[in-house]
Structures are given as C-alpha cells and as structure tokens.
Motif scaffolding. Sequence first.
Motif, PDB file in Angstrom:
ATOM      1  N   GLU A   1      19.095  35.155  20.700  1.00 18.40           N
ATOM      2  CA  GLU A   1      20.343  35.201  19.937  1.00 18.40           C
ATOM      3  C   GLU A   1      20.147  34.594  18.557  1.00 18.40           C
ATOM      4  O   GLU A   1      20.630  35.134  17.550  1.00 18.40           O
ATOM      5  CB  GLU A   1      21.448  34.454  20.695  1.00 18.40           C
ATOM      6  CG  GLU A   1      21.950  35.196  21.929  1.00 18.40           C
ATOM      7  CD  GLU A   1      23.013  34.412  22.685  1.00 18.40           C
ATOM      8  OE1 GLU A   1      23.245  33.229  22.328  1.00 18.40           O
ATOM      9  OE2 GLU A   1      23.600  34.972  23.631  1.00 18.40           O
ATOM     10  N   ALA A   2      19.418  33.470  18.484  1.00 18.63           N
ATOM     11  CA  ALA A   2      19.177  32.820  17.195  1.00 18.63           C
ATOM     12  C   ALA A   2      18.316  33.694  16.289  1.00 18.63           C
ATOM     13  O   ALA A   2      18.578  33.809  15.084  1.00 18.63           O
ATOM     14  CB  ALA A   2      18.504  31.461  17.416  1.00 18.63           C
ATOM     15  N   LEU A   3      17.289  34.312  16.853  1.00 13.40           N
ATOM     16  CA  LEU A   3      16.409  35.171  16.062  1.00 13.40           C
ATOM     17  C   LEU A   3      17.153  36.406  15.553  1.00 13.40           C
ATOM     18  O   LEU A   3      16.978  36.829  14.404  1.00 13.40           O
ATOM     19  CB  LEU A   3      15.197  35.587  16.889  1.00 13.40           C
ATOM     20  CG  LEU A   3      14.214  34.465  17.249  1.00 13.40           C
ATOM     21  CD1 LEU A   3      13.184  34.967  18.265  1.00 13.40           C
ATOM     22  CD2 LEU A   3      13.510  33.940  16.002  1.00 13.40           C
ATOM     23  N   THR A   4      17.988  36.984  16.415  1.00 10.58           N
ATOM     24  CA  THR A   4      18.771  38.147  16.010  1.00 10.58           C
ATOM     25  C   THR A   4      19.730  37.794  14.880  1.00 10.58           C
ATOM     26  O   THR A   4      19.890  38.540  13.903  1.00 10.58           O
ATOM     27  CB  THR A   4      19.550  38.712  17.210  1.00 10.58           C
ATOM     28  OG1 THR A   4      18.628  39.099  18.240  1.00 10.58           O
ATOM     29  CG2 THR A   4      20.385  39.917  16.817  1.00 10.58           C
ATOM     30  N   SER A   5      20.381  36.626  15.008  1.00 15.71           N
ATOM     31  CA  SER A   5      21.310  36.183  13.977  1.00 15.71           C
ATOM     32  C   SER A   5      20.598  35.940  12.652  1.00 15.71           C
ATOM     33  O   SER A   5      21.068  36.372  11.585  1.00 15.71           O
ATOM     34  CB  SER A   5      22.018  34.904  14.442  1.00 15.71           C
ATOM     35  OG  SER A   5      22.858  34.395  13.431  1.00 15.71           O
TER      36      SER A   5
ATOM     37  N   ARG B   1      13.075  29.320   8.198  1.00 17.95           N
ATOM     38  CA  ARG B   1      14.303  28.833   8.829  1.00 17.95           C
ATOM     39  C   ARG B   1      13.990  28.035  10.080  1.00 17.95           C
ATOM     40  O   ARG B   1      13.085  28.384  10.843  1.00 17.95           O
ATOM     41  CB  ARG B   1      15.201  30.018   9.222  1.00 17.95           C
ATOM     42  CG  ARG B   1      15.729  30.842   8.076  1.00 17.95           C
ATOM     43  CD  ARG B   1      16.992  30.268   7.488  1.00 17.95           C
ATOM     44  NE  ARG B   1      18.114  30.381   8.413  1.00 17.95           N
ATOM     45  CZ  ARG B   1      19.021  31.365   8.367  1.00 17.95           C
ATOM     46  NH1 ARG B   1      18.908  32.336   7.475  1.00 17.95           N
ATOM     47  NH2 ARG B   1      20.032  31.377   9.202  1.00 17.95           N
ATOM     48  N   ILE B   2      14.742  26.969  10.299  1.00 14.24           N
ATOM     49  CA  ILE B   2      14.770  26.269  11.585  1.00 14.24           C
ATOM     50  C   ILE B   2      16.109  26.588  12.222  1.00 14.24           C
ATOM     51  O   ILE B   2      17.162  26.344  11.628  1.00 14.24           O
ATOM     52  CB  ILE B   2      14.625  24.746  11.416  1.00 14.24           C
ATOM     53  CG1 ILE B   2      13.269  24.387  10.813  1.00 14.24           C
ATOM     54  CG2 ILE B   2      14.802  24.041  12.769  1.00 14.24           C
ATOM     55  CD1 ILE B   2      13.123  22.910  10.492  1.00 14.24           C
ATOM     56  N   GLU B   3      16.058  27.172  13.411  1.00 18.16           N
ATOM     57  CA  GLU B   3      17.275  27.485  14.152  1.00 18.16           C
ATOM     58  C   GLU B   3      17.398  26.514  15.323  1.00 18.16           C
ATOM     59  O   GLU B   3      16.535  26.482  16.205  1.00 18.16           O
ATOM     60  CB  GLU B   3      17.243  28.928  14.666  1.00 18.16           C
ATOM     61  CG  GLU B   3      17.235  29.982  13.562  1.00 18.16           C
ATOM     62  CD  GLU B   3      18.571  30.086  12.865  1.00 18.16           C
ATOM     63  OE1 GLU B   3      19.606  29.768  13.503  1.00 18.16           O
ATOM     64  OE2 GLU B   3      18.587  30.490  11.687  1.00 18.16           O
TER      65      GLU B   3
END
Length: 324
Positions: free
Chosen positions: A108-112, A85-87
């Motif tokens: 936040e992005a990693l948690t999501s 994934r690229i966030e």
Amino acid sequence: MARIPPPVAAVRMAVRRGLADLPGDALILVACSGGADSLALASAARFAGRRTGLVTVDHGLQEGSDRRARSVAAWARDSGFDPVRIETVSVAGLAGGPEAAARTARYEALTSAAGELGAAAVLLGHTRDDQAETVLLALARGAGPRGLSGMPGRRGLFRRPLLDVARADTRKACAALGLAPWEDPHNTDPAYARSRVRASVLPALVDALGPGVLGNLARTAALVAADNAALDELSAAALESARSAGGLSVPDLAAMSPAIRGRVLHRWARELGAAGGALAFGHVTAMDALVTDWHGQGPVHLPAGIGVARRSDDLVRVVPAHSS
C-alpha cells in the motif's frame, strides 16, 4: 577496462531486460530494504541510466528500524537516486499474521508513493530463491495452480526483474560493488515458515537433488503461470456465456470442463463480493456440487455473508438464513 564480475553483469542484464519496454524518461522506483537483493537491484537500476528513485519502508516491527530506513535513504541520496522516500507504516489492525500484515502495509505504501511521484514502475528484489520458496510453501498449503505459479514477474506497477537471478549472485554482486547489505533477523527467525524453508528445506533439496532444483522450481512457476493466464482468459469468456437472468446457467456450467468451471465459479464468487483471500477451495467445491452433484442441498455459504443456491436451472445469489 576492468572486467565486470559475472554476478554484477547478471543482475544488470536482468534489470535492463525488465525495463526495456518503458519510455526512456519514465521514473522508476526501487523498493529497497537495504538487504542484498534490493541493494543489488537498486545499484543495477541506477546503472541503467534511467530516472531512478528509491523508497524504503519502515514497518516499525524491529528496534532501530527507523535508523535502518534513514541509513538506506542516506545511501540512496549519496548514490544519486532522486527522489528518495522513507515510508513509515503501521501493521496494527491489518489482516493475517505479521508477515501478511507487513506485506499489505508495504505494498500500500509503495503504491501510494508511486502514484504521488508519477512512477511508471516499482521494482522489487525477489530472486529465483524467493520464487522457489514460494512454490514450496504453496505446495504445503495445497494452494493449487494459482499458488504454484508463484510470484508474477509483473503485476500492475510492480516488477520483479530478478526472478531468474540466484540469491547467491545478488550477495556476490554486493560484495563486488563494495555494498554492505543489512541482514534482516526475520529471515532467520524459525517462527516464520519461509525462514524455516530457507534455512532447512531448500538446503536439504539441494543436497538431495542438486543445485538445479531451485531453478527448476522457479521454471515450474513460470510454466504454471502461463497455463493459468490461458485458463483465466478461457474462464472469463465462459463466465460471460453462462450468465442468465438470475445468475449463472446450470446447463452451461455443467457442459464446461472442471478446470474452467472451477475458475468460472471462483470469478463469479469474487464478483458477488467474496474476498479472494477468504475464498477457499471448499467454497468453490461446494458451489460446484450445486451443478454436478445436485440432490436438493441448501445454499453454499461464502465469505462476507454471501449465499449461493440452486434455483431450478440457475445458480443465484441468496441471503443465507443466519444472515437475516
């Protein structure tokens, strides 16, 4: 059989230990920027034979960051990571300076991503050197035991299996494996305190005290973290025992040791709604004075418009006069 280079073996062993408690079919995500630390981590996680995915976060703070993210993702797919994934995140409007805002957006992005993909853990590439830098920065801020405990090896979904591995070994591991790390210009930008510590302070300490100083700083963080965990357990129980109808019992608080009472007051302030990042040493000291140095002073003003006052033998929440 070719001998595995020691740095590669060290990284692989650290990752294997860090994943040992997880079920064999659990999905593991590696947070990878493309730097030496996270590349070595990703390679070791893939070697462990687990279901391993990879997430790279594009903060949009540097020209070409989108190309770098795509390059990392392409390498991951070619190397067998799945999912990849690229966030893409924005730091606009987030609290703190650029480093703090980027960190908040990244986590936040990693948690999501972990939640959407059903991952059991997210691996972060922080090394022993990063831990030493964190301890020194905490000392400079006067952060106290919680700051001196450094970065936890585990917190929730996040794991840092390389905290006992030297940064030099992740670079050597990448070289031995033919991996070409990306060099983040922020890591050498003197505008950032961590970069100055990395470039000047740590080398000076090593020159003056020997190479063992980095491991000793990281070991100190681990020891302080263990002490903090024990004190946190005691303070949680002490908070429950000190509760009164109005708030907290002053006699009960006064009977506590200062180390426990300070943690009880900090924990209670968080319960009342004061954000941990905004709750300073001075706030807790002022609340403590309501217990140990009471001479009729007015309420203590905490972040988020919260007031704490002494009413007879209780500490209670009040509405500060300037908030009404």
